[in-house]
Design a protein around this motif. Structure first.
Motif, short mmCIF file in Angstrom:
data_model
loop_
_atom_site.label_atom_id
_atom_site.label_comp_id
_atom_site.label_asym_id
_atom_site.label_seq_id
_atom_site.Cartn_x
_atom_site.Cartn_y
_atom_site.Cartn_z
N UNK A 81 0.92 -1.23 -0.18
CA UNK A 81 -0.03 0.04 -0.06
C UNK A 81 0.84 1.06 0.05
N UNK A 82 2.01 1.35 0.92
CA UNK A 82 2.82 2.23 0.82
C UNK A 82 3.49 2.73 -0.66
N UNK A 83 3.88 1.56 -1.19
CA UNK A 83 4.38 1.78 -2.53
C UNK A 83 3.44 2.20 -3.62
N UNK A 84 2.24 1.88 -3.43
CA UNK A 84 1.11 2.17 -4.43
C UNK A 84 0.90 3.73 -3.97
N UNK A 85 0.93 4.24 -2.86
CA UNK A 85 0.52 5.55 -2.49
C UNK A 85 2.00 6.48 -3.02
N UNK A 86 3.00 5.92 -3.07
CA UNK A 86 4.25 6.78 -3.68
C UNK A 86 3.98 6.89 -5.03
N UNK A 87 3.60 5.82 -5.73
CA UNK A 87 3.48 5.64 -7.18
C UNK A 87 2.30 6.78 -7.30
N UNK A 100 1.29 9.44 -5.92
CA UNK A 100 1.88 10.99 -5.47
C UNK A 100 2.95 11.39 -6.61
N UNK A 101 3.61 10.33 -7.11
CA UNK A 101 4.60 10.86 -8.48
C UNK A 101 3.75 10.80 -9.56
N UNK A 102 2.68 10.14 -9.66
CA UNK A 102 1.82 10.32 -11.11
C UNK A 102 1.17 11.73 -10.88
N UNK A 103 0.64 12.18 -9.56
CA UNK A 103 0.07 13.16 -9.44
C UNK A 103 0.93 14.59 -9.84
N UNK A 104 2.17 14.57 -9.36
CA UNK A 104 3.20 15.51 -9.62
C UNK A 104 3.67 15.69 -11.16
N UNK A 105 3.76 14.63 -11.80
CA UNK A 105 4.22 14.58 -13.43
C UNK A 105 3.05 15.12 -14.32
N UNK A 106 1.68 14.75 -13.60
CA UNK A 106 0.43 15.17 -14.14
C UNK A 106 0.50 16.74 -14.11
#
Length: 88
Positions: A59-65, A67-73
Motif C-alpha cells: 500500500x505504501x508503494x502504491x501511495x508513492x506511485x 503521488x509521483x503520477x500526480x506530480x508529473x501530471x
C-alpha cells in the motif's frame, strides 16, 4: 479510562520531546493513531504479522506511485504550449 490515559501519556511524551510546530504535533498524533490501529488489527488476528507488513508495504508503494503520477501530471499540464491559429 485506560485509553485516555494512553493518549495523555503519549501527548506528554510529545511535549517533553519539545515538538513545537503544529506539523510535528500532527505527525506525532498520526503515528500514535497508526500504531493503535496496528495493535487493534493484530488483536483481531485478521492477518498474520508477516502478511500485514507485506500488505502495508504494498500500500505504501502504491501511495508513492500515485503521488509521483500526480506530480508529473501537474508538471505536464503546466508545460503544454498554446497553439496559435494563422490568420488568413
Amino acid at each position: 479510562m485506560k485509553n485516555s490515559k494512553f493518549v495523555f501519556d503519549k501527548l506528554s511524551e510529545v511535549f517533553e520531546k519539545g515538538l513545537i510546530t503544529s506539523k510535528d504535533l500532527g505527525n506525532e498524533i498520526f503515528n500514535i493513531l497508526r500504531s493503535k490501529r496496528d495493535e487493534i488489527v493484530f488483536k483481531m488476528k485478521l492477518t498474520s504479522k508477516d502478511e500485514f507488513e507485506v500488505l502495508a508495504k504494498r500500500v505504501e508503494n502504491l501511495e508513492n506511485k500515485i503521488a509521483k503520477l500526480k506530480q508529473t501530471k501537474t508538471k505536464t499540464v503546466v508545460k503544454k504550449k498554446i497553439k496559435r491559429v494563422k490568420k488568413s
